[in-house]
Design a protein around this motif. Structure first.
Motif, short mmCIF file in Angstrom:
data_model
loop_
_atom_site.label_atom_id
_atom_site.label_comp_id
_atom_site.label_asym_id
_atom_site.label_seq_id
_atom_site.Cartn_x
_atom_site.Cartn_y
_atom_site.Cartn_z
N LEU A 111 0.67 -1.26 -0.21
CA LEU A 111 0.09 -0.24 -0.05
C LEU A 111 0.96 1.20 0.01
O LEU A 111 0.67 2.19 -0.77
CB LEU A 111 -0.96 0.01 1.20
N ARG A 112 1.94 1.41 0.70
CA ARG A 112 2.85 2.39 0.71
C ARG A 112 3.32 2.65 -0.53
O ARG A 112 3.49 3.86 -1.01
CB ARG A 112 3.92 1.95 1.74
N SER A 113 3.86 1.59 -1.43
CA SER A 113 4.41 2.06 -2.68
C SER A 113 3.14 2.53 -3.43
O SER A 113 3.41 3.22 -4.35
CB SER A 113 4.90 0.55 -3.35
N GLY A 114 1.99 2.09 -3.34
CA GLY A 114 0.74 2.55 -3.97
C GLY A 114 0.55 4.37 -3.77
O GLY A 114 0.53 5.07 -4.37
N VAL A 115 0.83 4.64 -2.41
CA VAL A 115 0.64 5.96 -1.85
C VAL A 115 1.59 6.76 -2.81
O VAL A 115 1.36 7.83 -3.00
CB VAL A 115 1.11 6.06 -0.36
N ASN A 116 2.85 6.15 -2.81
CA ASN A 116 4.01 7.12 -3.56
C ASN A 116 3.55 7.46 -5.05
O ASN A 116 4.23 8.24 -5.52
CB ASN A 116 5.14 6.20 -3.56
N THR A 117 2.58 6.64 -5.60
CA THR A 117 2.47 7.05 -6.97
C THR A 117 1.39 7.97 -7.24
O THR A 117 1.03 8.40 -8.41
CB THR A 117 1.78 5.64 -7.64
N LEU A 139 -10.01 9.06 2.04
CA LEU A 139 -10.95 9.73 1.04
C LEU A 139 -10.22 9.74 -0.45
O LEU A 139 -10.79 9.57 -1.55
CB LEU A 139 -11.77 10.87 1.31
N ILE A 140 -9.14 10.24 -0.48
CA ILE A 140 -8.22 10.57 -1.85
C ILE A 140 -7.31 9.58 -2.23
O ILE A 140 -6.98 9.06 -3.17
CB ILE A 140 -7.99 12.17 -1.68
N ILE A 141 -6.35 9.70 -1.00
CA ILE A 141 -5.23 8.98 -1.33
C ILE A 141 -5.02 7.44 -1.44
O ILE A 141 -4.67 6.78 -2.61
CB ILE A 141 -4.05 9.52 -0.43
N PHE A 142 -5.78 6.89 -0.44
CA PHE A 142 -5.79 5.22 -0.28
C PHE A 142 -6.60 4.61 -1.62
O PHE A 142 -6.21 3.56 -2.03
CB PHE A 142 -6.39 5.05 0.79
N PRO A 143 -7.86 5.27 -1.87
CA PRO A 143 -8.58 4.58 -2.96
C PRO A 143 -7.81 4.54 -4.18
O PRO A 143 -7.84 3.64 -4.86
CB PRO A 143 -9.93 5.52 -3.08
N GLN A 144 -6.61 5.73 -4.60
CA GLN A 144 -5.88 5.67 -5.62
C GLN A 144 -4.84 4.55 -5.56
O GLN A 144 -4.49 3.93 -6.36
CB GLN A 144 -5.61 7.07 -6.08
N ALA A 145 -4.45 4.43 -4.32
CA ALA A 145 -3.37 3.66 -3.97
C ALA A 145 -3.69 2.09 -4.19
O ALA A 145 -3.00 1.44 -4.71
CB ALA A 145 -2.90 3.84 -2.50
N PHE A 146 -4.99 1.74 -3.57
CA PHE A 146 -5.27 0.54 -3.71
C PHE A 146 -5.35 0.19 -5.26
O PHE A 146 -5.02 -1.03 -5.63
CB PHE A 146 -6.91 0.31 -2.99
N ARG A 147 -6.07 1.01 -6.00
CA ARG A 147 -6.18 0.69 -7.56
C ARG A 147 -4.68 0.53 -8.16
O ARG A 147 -4.36 -0.38 -9.12
CB ARG A 147 -6.68 1.79 -8.41
#
Length: 223
Positions: A111-117, A139-147
């Motif tokens: 997940l942390r690697s996703g947050v960095n994107t 609401l904003i960062i984690f939904p995109q990180a999961f994708r």
């Protein structure tokens, strides 16, 4: 083949316990891993340090040692055992605890690697409209990180399912690996049973790998 048919129900029962372990471990790992990832990207130094320490310790410790610590250390400390035998019910939940703690460290890093994107500008924009750090993360960062990390999370899930066969080594004795070992001791036959168990795991993990790969490519196109 006759031995596989004879002991098939016991092996299947053990395999179902591995799947039940996988479902519980997957749920708790995702919850804990998400919290840890939020801690690791938090602006609060204490939270970042706590999350980093947890991940570094659990990710670099062999799984069998984590399970042994839960089985022998925690169970004794928490009074979950009496005399020298761990009740099956407790050993099951100790296995869930140990593997969830171990797997959550890998979920956190994925997940942390996703947050960095996620572009920093989106977090700054969220703060500009009045969201707190944790609201912007949720609401904003984690939904995109999961994708962005569906494929890596799928790999963690597959590894976790396969790793459930290790719990027998730490005292949880009724999973499919334990039944397989008992069958070997009784019949001396190994190859048909081994092939049957491998095929059972492939039936579960291959669709997960294909689906997460397809979903990752589809969402990448949609972005």
């Amino acid at each position: 083949m006759d031995e596989l048919i004879q002991y098939g129900p016991e092996l299947f029962s053990g395999f179902l316990k591995n799947l039940l372990l996988s479902v519980l471990i997957g749920f708790f790992s995702l919850v804990v891993g998400t919290i840890l990832a939020a801690m690791r990207v938090s602006p609060t130094p204490v939270l970042r340090a706590a999350g980093t320490t947890y991940v570094n310790v659990l990710r670099n410790t062999p799984l069998t040692l984590v399970l042994a610590f839960c089985y022998l250390g925690l169970s004794d400390t928490l009074g979950l055992i009496f005399s020298t035998e761990v009740p099956l019910y407790n050993s099951f939940w100790l296995a869930v605890l140990g593997m969830s703690a171990y797997t959550s460290a890998f979920v956190c890093e994925a997940l942390r690697s996703g947050v960095n994107t996620v572009p920093m500008g989106q977090a700054e924009a969220a703060r500009a409209i009045g969201l707190t750090f944790f609201q912007s993360v949720r609401l904003i960062i984690f939904p995109q990180a999961f994708r962005a990390v569906i494929a890596p999370l799928g790999s963690v899930l597959i590894a976790m399912i396969k790793n459930t066969t290790v719990v027998a080594a730490a005292g949880y004795t009724v999973d499919v690996a334990a039944v397989m070992r008992e069958t070997f001791d009784t019949t001396g036959v190994s190859i048909p049973i081994f092939i049957g168990i491998v095929l059972a795991f492939l039936v579960v993990v291959l669709p997960i790998g294909w689906y997460t790969g397809w979903l990752s490519r589809r969402l990448a196109v949609a972005r």
